[in-house]
Design a protein around this motif. Structure first.
Motif, short mmCIF file in Angstrom:
data_model
loop_
_atom_site.label_atom_id
_atom_site.label_comp_id
_atom_site.label_asym_id
_atom_site.label_seq_id
_atom_site.Cartn_x
_atom_site.Cartn_y
_atom_site.Cartn_z
N GLY A 119 -5.41 3.23 -10.21
CA GLY A 119 -4.01 3.53 -9.99
C GLY A 119 -3.10 4.75 -9.71
N LYS A 120 -4.41 5.86 -9.91
CA LYS A 120 -3.20 7.32 -8.70
C LYS A 120 -3.82 7.87 -8.04
CE LYS A 120 -4.34 8.20 -14.63
NZ LYS A 120 -4.97 9.34 -15.31
N ALA A 121 -4.45 6.51 -6.72
CA ALA A 121 -4.27 7.88 -5.93
C ALA A 121 -3.21 7.18 -5.04
CB ALA A 121 -5.18 6.12 -4.81
N ALA A 122 -2.21 7.41 -5.14
CA ALA A 122 -0.76 7.20 -4.08
C ALA A 122 -0.86 9.09 -5.14
CB ALA A 122 -0.56 6.74 -4.27
N GLU A 123 -0.91 9.19 -5.72
CA GLU A 123 -0.15 11.09 -6.50
C GLU A 123 -1.15 11.75 -5.85
OE1 GLU A 123 -1.28 11.21 -10.67
OE2 GLU A 123 0.27 9.14 -10.94
N ARG A 124 -2.94 11.08 -5.75
CA ARG A 124 -4.09 11.86 -5.65
C ARG A 124 -3.64 12.56 -3.37
NH1 ARG A 124 -7.55 7.83 -7.34
NH2 ARG A 124 -8.09 9.26 -9.65
N LYS B 156 0.71 -0.51 -0.46
CA LYS B 156 -0.40 0.61 0.14
C LYS B 156 0.62 1.62 -0.12
CE LYS B 156 -3.66 -2.54 2.29
NZ LYS B 156 -4.38 -2.84 3.69
N ILE B 157 2.02 0.46 0.74
CA ILE B 157 2.80 2.01 1.03
C ILE B 157 4.05 3.06 -0.58
CG2 ILE B 157 2.82 2.28 3.25
CD1 ILE B 157 5.94 1.88 1.80
N ALA B 158 3.91 1.65 -1.52
CA ALA B 158 4.72 1.61 -2.62
C ALA B 158 4.37 2.58 -3.46
CB ALA B 158 5.00 0.45 -3.38
N PRO B 159 3.22 2.48 -3.87
CA PRO B 159 3.17 3.42 -4.37
C PRO B 159 3.12 4.95 -4.01
CG PRO B 159 1.41 2.55 -4.38
CD PRO B 159 2.61 1.85 -3.59
N ILE B 160 3.00 5.07 -2.34
CA ILE B 160 2.94 6.72 -2.20
C ILE B 160 3.87 7.40 -2.03
CG2 ILE B 160 2.54 7.69 0.07
CD1 ILE B 160 0.37 6.35 1.18
N ILE B 161 5.26 6.29 -2.01
CA ILE B 161 6.25 6.67 -1.66
C ILE B 161 6.90 7.50 -3.64
CG2 ILE B 161 8.77 5.87 -1.82
CD1 ILE B 161 8.00 3.71 0.42
N GLU C 240 -14.16 18.75 5.92
CA GLU C 240 -13.04 19.37 5.13
C GLU C 240 -11.08 18.13 4.87
OE1 GLU C 240 -14.30 21.35 8.82
OE2 GLU C 240 -14.82 20.30 7.03
N ARG C 241 -11.91 16.54 6.63
CA ARG C 241 -10.30 16.08 6.88
C ARG C 241 -11.00 14.82 6.29
NH1 ARG C 241 -11.46 16.31 13.28
NH2 ARG C 241 -9.96 15.06 13.20
N ILE C 242 -11.48 14.29 5.14
CA ILE C 242 -12.52 13.60 4.37
C ILE C 242 -11.21 13.60 3.19
CG2 ILE C 242 -13.58 11.61 4.23
CD1 ILE C 242 -14.83 11.97 6.29
N PHE C 243 -10.79 12.80 2.52
CA PHE C 243 -9.78 12.84 1.03
C PHE C 243 -10.09 11.47 0.62
CE2 PHE C 243 -7.53 15.32 3.90
CZ PHE C 243 -7.85 16.91 3.63
N PHE C 244 -11.33 11.05 0.16
CA PHE C 244 -11.81 10.49 -0.96
C PHE C 244 -10.61 10.26 -2.36
CE2 PHE C 244 -14.75 8.31 -4.10
CZ PHE C 244 -14.28 7.04 -4.05
N VAL C 245 -9.70 9.58 -1.67
CA VAL C 245 -8.34 9.27 -3.39
C VAL C 245 -8.21 8.04 -4.09
CG1 VAL C 245 -7.17 10.45 -1.77
CG2 VAL C 245 -7.08 8.17 -1.30
N GLY C 246 -9.06 7.47 -3.51
CA GLY C 246 -9.02 5.75 -4.06
C GLY C 246 -8.25 4.12 -3.30
N ASN C 247 -7.40 3.79 -3.95
CA ASN C 247 -7.45 2.92 -3.29
C ASN C 247 -5.66 2.97 -3.83
OD1 ASN C 247 -6.46 -0.04 -2.87
ND2 ASN C 247 -8.68 -0.58 -2.42
#
Length: 362
Positions: free
Chosen positions: A348-353, A15-20, A167-174
């Motif tokens: 495939g773009k959740a980490a970018e968000r 889960k963290i690989a794409p965030i990095i 305002e603290r909830i961000f729907f970003v994907g998976n």
């Protein structure tokens, strides 16, 4: 912005690989963001070798707290003591935790007590089953989190019901799907394929590890007998979790079409899933992957924290009654299984968000 990213178990790293990767990309663009990766050492996994990190493009952790072993309480305490020291020595603007393992809970508590903001990736998912350790981890983590990154609108609704401001909830994907889509072209055929002469769409993949299914010998035997009986002699490929392996030895389950094998690498396992006729599991993460790959999935649980895999995807919740297995297989073999679709923002773009939102939060 300095972000400390925490991971404690194999699914966390996926889960963290794409965030990095997304943070690195923005740093290369000259943006003010950097990260430190802390592995709590919660789980030891023989497949978590250097090749695992290399295959998924994960850098070696900056710190390994080596906090594995012991009871839930001992493990939680060990992680908290060691992470507190690490965070004091390496202060961060935000501690980012993922999923719902013990490390997620423990490091969130430490961060908040050190007056550091917490961001939770995969926030808001709920099974409704408080008997699950993961559900307790989710509830406690989300009670003290500052920023909530969600995989679905359902998760966001759960948080809103609990009083979290919008305002603290961000729907970003998976982010798990980010990893899946990135590495799908690189899936590797495992040795079992040639060893048993597997053919696409002509075998079943199965995994079982939850206590309700594997801790009682009679229950596990009944489930295994029902699956073998309903499979119409198609090969059953069963990478066995260590917890399940101990019980299987005791009950002596065997069948000509049942192939119990050691756990596989991420790339090998998903190769099998992608080409399977169906998957039988009690894992939450696998139901997400089967949904995106369009593979029929039968989940042997009474509840799920990922309802979108059922309402939108290819997953069906069968419960833990072995009697539910035969009718589900009949539906499968009669080509009556729902085709399913892909949930919103599982692109495939959740980490970018997530990276962009972290920058916006400052």
């Amino acid at each position: 912005m300095k972000v400390t990213i925490v991971a404690g178990a194999r699914p966390n790293f996926m889960k963290i690989a794409p965030i990095i990767a997304a943070i690195k990309a923005r740093r290369q663009e000259g943006r003010d963001i950097d990260y430190r990766l802390v592995h709590t050492g919660q789980h030891y996994d023989k497949n978590m070798s250097g090749s695992f990190f290399e295959q998924l493009g994960i850098p070696e952790p900056d710190a390994n707290l080596e906090s594995g072993g012991g009871s839930q309480a001992e493990q939680t305490g060990n992680i908290m003591v060691r992470f507190e020291k690490d965070l004091q020595e390496h202060p961060a603007d935000v501690v980012l935790v993922v999923g719902d393992v013990t490390s997620t809970l423990a490091c969130s508590i430490v961060a908040k007590k050190l007056h550091t903001r917490v961001a939770h990736v995969e926030a808001g998912i709920r099974s409704g089953d408080i008997r699950m350790p993961e559900e307790i981890n989710r509830l406690v983590t989300d009670a003290i989190t500052d920023y909530f990154f969600t995989t679905s609108e359902i998760a966001g609704a759960n948080l809103s019901k609990a009083g979290v401001p919008g305002e603290r909830i961000f729907f970003v994907g998976n982010t798990m799907i980010d990893t899946l889509l990135k590495h799908q072209p690189n899936f590797v055929q495992p040795a079992i394929w040639q060893e048993t002469g597997l053919k696409a769409q002509e075998y079943i993949v199965m995994t079982l590890h939850r206590p309700a299914n594997v801790d009682q010998e009679q229950q596990l035997k009944a489930l295994m007998d029902a699956i073998v009986s309903a499979s119409r002699e198609l090969p059953l490929i069963f990478p066995v979790h260590p917890r399940t392996g101990k019980m299987l030895k005791n009950i002596g389950i065997s069948a000509p079409n049942l192939h119990m094998i050691d756990p596989l690498s991420y790339l090998e396992f998903n190769y099998l899933v992608q080409h399977a006729k169906a998957v039988v599991t009690d894992s939450g993460g696998i139901t997400e992957e089967t949904t995106v790959m369009g593979v029929p999935c039968m989940t042997l649980r009474d509840s799920t924290e990922r309802p979108e895999t059922c309402t939108i995807g290819t997953n069906e919740l069968l419960g833990i009654n072995p009697a539910a297995i035969a009718p589900a297989f009949e539906k499968l073999f009669n080509n009556e299984w729902k085709p399913g679709g892909i949930p919103e923002l599982w692109d495939g773009k959740a980490a970018e968000r997530i990276a962009d939102q972290l920058l916006a939060l400052g």
